[in-house]
Design a protein around this motif. Sequence first.
Motif, short mmCIF file in Angstrom:
data_model
loop_
_atom_site.label_atom_id
_atom_site.label_comp_id
_atom_site.label_asym_id
_atom_site.label_seq_id
_atom_site.Cartn_x
_atom_site.Cartn_y
_atom_site.Cartn_z
N PHE A 135 0.84 -1.19 0.00
CA PHE A 135 0.00 0.00 0.00
C PHE A 135 0.88 1.25 0.00
N ASP A 136 0.75 2.04 -1.07
CA ASP A 136 1.42 3.34 -1.17
C ASP A 136 0.32 4.40 -1.13
N PRO A 137 0.22 5.18 -0.03
CA PRO A 137 -0.91 6.12 0.08
C PRO A 137 -0.91 7.15 -1.07
N ASN A 138 0.28 7.64 -1.46
CA ASN A 138 0.42 8.52 -2.63
C ASN A 138 -0.66 9.59 -2.69
N LEU A 139 -0.95 10.22 -1.55
CA LEU A 139 -2.07 11.16 -1.47
C LEU A 139 -1.61 12.56 -1.14
N PRO A 187 4.79 4.57 2.63
CA PRO A 187 4.48 6.00 2.57
C PRO A 187 5.68 6.85 2.15
N SER A 188 5.42 8.09 1.72
CA SER A 188 6.50 9.07 1.49
C SER A 188 6.48 10.05 2.65
N GLY A 189 7.61 10.26 3.26
CA GLY A 189 7.76 11.30 4.28
C GLY A 189 6.64 11.29 5.32
N ILE A 235 9.80 3.90 4.24
CA ILE A 235 9.54 5.34 4.11
C ILE A 235 10.43 5.90 3.01
N LYS A 236 9.80 6.53 2.00
CA LYS A 236 10.53 7.16 0.89
C LYS A 236 10.82 8.60 1.26
N ARG A 237 12.07 9.03 1.04
CA ARG A 237 12.47 10.38 1.47
C ARG A 237 13.07 11.19 0.33
N ALA A 294 9.19 8.78 -9.54
CA ALA A 294 10.28 8.13 -8.79
C ALA A 294 9.72 7.19 -7.72
N GLY A 295 8.71 7.66 -7.01
CA GLY A 295 8.14 6.85 -5.94
C GLY A 295 7.50 5.57 -6.47
N ASP A 296 6.92 5.66 -7.66
CA ASP A 296 6.25 4.50 -8.24
C ASP A 296 7.28 3.47 -8.73
N CYS A 297 8.37 3.95 -9.32
CA CYS A 297 9.45 3.04 -9.75
C CYS A 297 10.11 2.39 -8.54
MG MG Z 1 4.44 8.85 -4.46
#
Ligand code: MG
Length: 314
Positions: free
Chosen positions: A164-168, A194-196, A225-227, A256-259
Amino acid sequence: MAKVLTVGEILVEIVATTKGDGFREAQPLIGPFPSGAPAIFIDQVGKLGKPCAILGRVGDDDFGQLNLDRLRRDGVDVSGVEVAPGESTGSAFVRYREDGSRVFVFNIANAACGTLPATPHGRAVMDGCTHMHVMGTALSAPGLAARAMEAVEVVKQNGGTLSFDPNLRPEILNTPGLREALDRVLAQTDLFMPSGDEIFLFTEAQTEAEAVAELLERGVRDIVIKRGADGASHFDAGGRTDVAAIAVEELDPTGAGDCFGGAFVSFWLDGADPATALTHANAAGARAVTRLGPMEGTSTRAELAALLATTETG
Ligand code: MG
Ligand code: ATP
């Protein structure tokens, strides 16, 4: 062998070639590029050679065909992508401002990708998959959310796993029903990405460490966590692993986050240890930002290995 599924928007992206404030004047553009967060994610999974599929909808037009051709070429099963006669494929126009922020003109909610009716064929594709990846964006469109939730239930009931990537963006969080859908997805999530600050979406915790501890306690097995240019971190019951970003020239950060996500999920499903999965995902994110166009920077195993070889030797 594991087969990865995602559900959601398939778009083209058209990019302004000059920086500035939006689209209120005629200007040079480049595109169409295949796009849509779930589409970029699954293209990355396909390029790594993992069986995978996407459920979505495109129009009966060149923009749709461009996406289908690319996804097919990269190994994605698109048999569950519906081509809607008389409708248009979704699109996003994007222009960067001098400060790096972006202005968008979207045609998504009212385009072919904005709905996805239940079909026996779509259900058969779900039944053939053992892992589901949810992009939060798919839950913010009412016509798509029901299908994404169906895929979550089907894959989990069949004994599969869920990432699950919230990407919101915070603005979308007020969409009616979205909060409940997000909560239902999180409750079944094995791998949360999640990101950050998205790590705080589901908790009252005040610090990142407390938020991570609480989510692991609630049953999420792995958290990443993606930063952005500061790299990424992985957490599980065994502890914490950090990886610094690879120094590259950032040309276009979109995707970038999706890759990163597509690469992490692929290695995770193969049983790679956290450091290996994180390192390869980090390389996928780094390669993504060096290419213009959101899906142009997806990577093969050989491309990831080549980038990692240069960073290891310094
Ligand atoms: Mg993203
Ligand atoms: P988006 O949703 O816009 O695709 P995101 O917020 O989900 O992005 P980011 O954290 O921006 O994801 O990027 C994902 C990963 O890609 C980072 O954790 C990092 O590994 C890599 N990455 C991103 N930006 C850079 C950069 N400028 N240089 C090197 N690596 C980067």
